[in-house]
Design a protein around this motif. Sequence first.
Motif, PDB file in Angstrom:
ATOM      1  N   ALA A  33      11.576  -4.566   0.349  1.00  0.00           N
ATOM      2  CA  ALA A  33      10.914  -5.561  -0.485  1.00  0.00           C
ATOM      3  C   ALA A  33      10.467  -4.961  -1.804  1.00  0.00           C
ATOM      4  N   LEU A  34      10.530  -5.810  -2.851  1.00  0.00           N
ATOM      5  CA  LEU A  34       9.966  -5.494  -4.164  1.00  0.00           C
ATOM      6  C   LEU A  34       8.801  -6.438  -4.394  1.00  0.00           C
ATOM      7  N   ILE A  35       7.617  -5.870  -4.595  1.00  0.00           N
ATOM      8  CA  ILE A  35       6.432  -6.680  -4.849  1.00  0.00           C
ATOM      9  C   ILE A  35       6.023  -6.451  -6.297  1.00  0.00           C
ATOM     10  N   GLU A  36       6.165  -7.519  -7.107  1.00  0.00           N
ATOM     11  CA  GLU A  36       5.807  -7.445  -8.517  1.00  0.00           C
ATOM     12  C   GLU A  36       4.413  -8.035  -8.694  1.00  0.00           C
ATOM     13  N   ILE A  37       3.554  -7.301  -9.400  1.00  0.00           N
ATOM     14  CA  ILE A  37       2.136  -7.652  -9.480  1.00  0.00           C
ATOM     15  C   ILE A  37       1.790  -7.989 -10.920  1.00  0.00           C
ATOM     16  N   ILE A  52       9.093  -0.425   0.824  1.00  0.00           N
ATOM     17  CA  ILE A  52       8.369  -1.301  -0.094  1.00  0.00           C
ATOM     18  C   ILE A  52       8.250  -0.632  -1.457  1.00  0.00           C
ATOM     19  N   ARG A  53       8.461  -1.433  -2.516  1.00  0.00           N
ATOM     20  CA  ARG A  53       8.212  -0.965  -3.888  1.00  0.00           C
ATOM     21  C   ARG A  53       7.157  -1.868  -4.505  1.00  0.00           C
ATOM     22  N   LEU A  54       6.048  -1.246  -4.964  1.00  0.00           N
ATOM     23  CA  LEU A  54       4.983  -1.970  -5.669  1.00  0.00           C
ATOM     24  C   LEU A  54       5.128  -1.676  -7.152  1.00  0.00           C
ATOM     25  N   ALA A  55       5.197  -2.756  -7.978  1.00  0.00           N
ATOM     26  CA  ALA A  55       5.433  -2.536  -9.407  1.00  0.00           C
ATOM     27  C   ALA A  55       4.551  -3.453 -10.239  1.00  0.00           C
ATOM     28  N   ALA A  56       4.028  -2.911 -11.328  1.00  0.00           N
ATOM     29  CA  ALA A  56       3.291  -3.726 -12.295  1.00  0.00           C
ATOM     30  C   ALA A  56       4.288  -4.544 -13.100  1.00  0.00           C
ATOM     31  N   ALA A  57       4.143  -5.859 -13.023  1.00  0.00           N
ATOM     32  CA  ALA A  57       5.142  -6.738 -13.638  1.00  0.00           C
ATOM     33  C   ALA A  57       5.214  -6.549 -15.146  1.00  0.00           C
ATOM     34  N   SER A  80       7.230   3.182  -2.682  1.00  0.00           N
ATOM     35  CA  SER A  80       7.184   3.621  -4.073  1.00  0.00           C
ATOM     36  C   SER A  80       6.230   2.731  -4.851  1.00  0.00           C
ATOM     37  N   VAL A  81       5.552   3.335  -5.804  1.00  0.00           N
ATOM     38  CA  VAL A  81       4.565   2.645  -6.633  1.00  0.00           C
ATOM     39  C   VAL A  81       4.919   2.921  -8.087  1.00  0.00           C
ATOM     40  N   HIS A  82       5.034   1.830  -8.882  1.00  0.00           N
ATOM     41  CA  HIS A  82       5.428   1.969 -10.277  1.00  0.00           C
ATOM     42  C   HIS A  82       4.424   1.252 -11.185  1.00  0.00           C
ATOM     43  N   GLY A  83       3.758   2.042 -12.055  1.00  0.00           N
ATOM     44  CA  GLY A  83       2.948   1.464 -13.114  1.00  0.00           C
ATOM     45  C   GLY A  83       1.567   0.993 -12.727  1.00  0.00           C
ATOM     46  N   LEU A  84       1.110   1.256 -11.499  1.00  0.00           N
ATOM     47  CA  LEU A  84      -0.217   0.805 -11.084  1.00  0.00           C
ATOM     48  C   LEU A  84      -1.270   1.858 -11.422  1.00  0.00           C
ATOM     49  N   THR A 104       6.578   7.662  -3.362  1.00  0.00           N
ATOM     50  CA  THR A 104       6.882   7.995  -4.752  1.00  0.00           C
ATOM     51  C   THR A 104       5.915   7.259  -5.664  1.00  0.00           C
ATOM     52  N   LEU A 105       5.253   8.005  -6.532  1.00  0.00           N
ATOM     53  CA  LEU A 105       4.334   7.447  -7.527  1.00  0.00           C
ATOM     54  C   LEU A 105       4.957   7.681  -8.897  1.00  0.00           C
ATOM     55  N   ASP A 106       5.322   6.586  -9.578  1.00  0.00           N
ATOM     56  CA  ASP A 106       6.035   6.672 -10.844  1.00  0.00           C
ATOM     57  C   ASP A 106       5.232   5.950 -11.923  1.00  0.00           C
TER      58      ASP A 106
END
Length: 573
Positions: A33-37, A52-57, A80-84, A104-106
């Motif tokens: 899943a991709l969760i865009e926030i 799961i990928r968590l990303a700042a929209a 993975s976490v992107h931009g939070l 992964t923290l990106d």
Amino acid sequence: MAARYLVSPRGGRRAYPDITSALRAAEARGRAALIEIAPGHYEEALTVRGEIRLAAAEGPGSVLVSRPRGAVLDAFGAVSVHGLTLAGRDAAVDIVGCHTGTLTLDRTEIRAHDGVAVHGRPHTSVTLRDSVVLYGRTVFTGSAGLIERCRFTDAANNAIAAIEGARVTVRGSRIEGSRIHGLRVCDAQAEIVGCEVTGTGQAAVVADTRGELAVTECAISATHAEGILFIEQSRGSVDRTTVTDALHGIVTKSGAGPVVRGSVFADCRDTGINVQDAGLGTFENCRVTHARNVAVFSTKGGAPEVRDCLVSGGNVGIAVTEGGRGRFARIGVEDLAGTALRVYDEASAAFEDVRVERCPAGLEARGNGGTTAEVTGAVFRDISLGAVAIDGQSRVTLRNVTAERGVMGFAVSGEAMLQVTDSEVAGVSGGGFAALGSGRLVARNITVTGSEGLGAFGTGSAYVDITDGTFTDCAVAASFDEKAAGRLVDCVVNGTSGVAVRHNGLVDLVSLRTSLPVVRHKEKPAAPPQIVQVLNNPVFNGPVFNGPVHDVQLAWNNGHVVQQQTEGDGTHP
């Protein structure tokens, strides 16, 4: 293809109001899943399971997830976490923890005002890329870690710790303002490549308890303690790294033994290279510049090997003291304010192919009979005081050593022993070879050229033994004063003026070849003889002695006595 979930506190078609509800929906479906926030502040504790990928929209910095107490994110799976931005204040928990799988923290910011910011637990793998960690420490416990292009600022503890079998790589990152260490490796493995570490309260990077640490092409500066520290049987390497403005550039002790190559230790407030307490280490092609106290220091059982290195500026060049040892080959030492080479107090050092220039003193050795130094193939040039000076009961051996210009060449005093072979002194103003006090000097195949003072001399009760010595253009080739003794065997004195030998009668001159005079010191006049005058002795016709009497002049039955003493040639003094 990953399922897509949208989180927005403002609502919207098919949008979840919070991150937790989106995570539950994704977990229920059991697929990637991709969760865009959407931008906003989310006060939640996130437990993430599965792929799961968590990303700042709208990109990094637009989403803040925080809690006043407790963990902010716990990962189980492939997360993975992107931009939070993840923020917490609880010292009792990990703000971000990887419990199983990978994390992964990106382009993520983690704020841990107390305690642990990121924790990779045993058998997990954590990656940080282009991220920022504020205040807290990042810990890898028995896990794998990869850090690339990150910044760690103002950690209240260690910025990064690899412990209990962890394997960590840090590349292209900056660590600043850590209260304790920038990177600590304990019973684990870590490499740090192309990083900057500055402003740490203790050692910038440290390996202990059999840790393995590799430091490559890093810049370490403004640390309150050591730039690099290896202790407790740790191992590793330091390559092409610069340490500036540390208390000590690099320290090894308690059985630790790194290999250090091509590195620079500059402007250290105490020592540049410091090996102590049974520490080891190999140092090759390094430079130590402007160390405030000692550039290279071995003490209390330290035993480094130093090769092809340069020491310039600062106070003392190489000091081996208090039972320290060391081997130093192809070393340059120049432009110091103090002594170039120092061996003190039961220390032992071997120097080979050493070049010392423009220093007040060359080699100093002092201590008991366990203090030894061997110097082979060295040049001491423009030494304002003395090239070699040894004292106490120390023992020094010189082979193929040259001293050019300065006041004194090679000197021994106290009860020390100096042995010199195949060596030369040129252009000194005071003396070439000297023995003072009760010192002993044994020299073979030596030359002294152009001494404005003495070629060789002994004073006090020293002993000087020179065989195959050549003295050219010296004011006095050899001088022996007071009770100094010795011998000159097969020596040559060249020149058109001056004195070949001035001695006190306690020196054997064997096969001395010279056209210059040999002068014996004028003996001090003997004390005038005792005069005994006996007038009108009523019993004996002469004096009466109750014990032995020597060197007397006698007169009796004279009313007046006049004594005059003459020199051996009959003249009056």
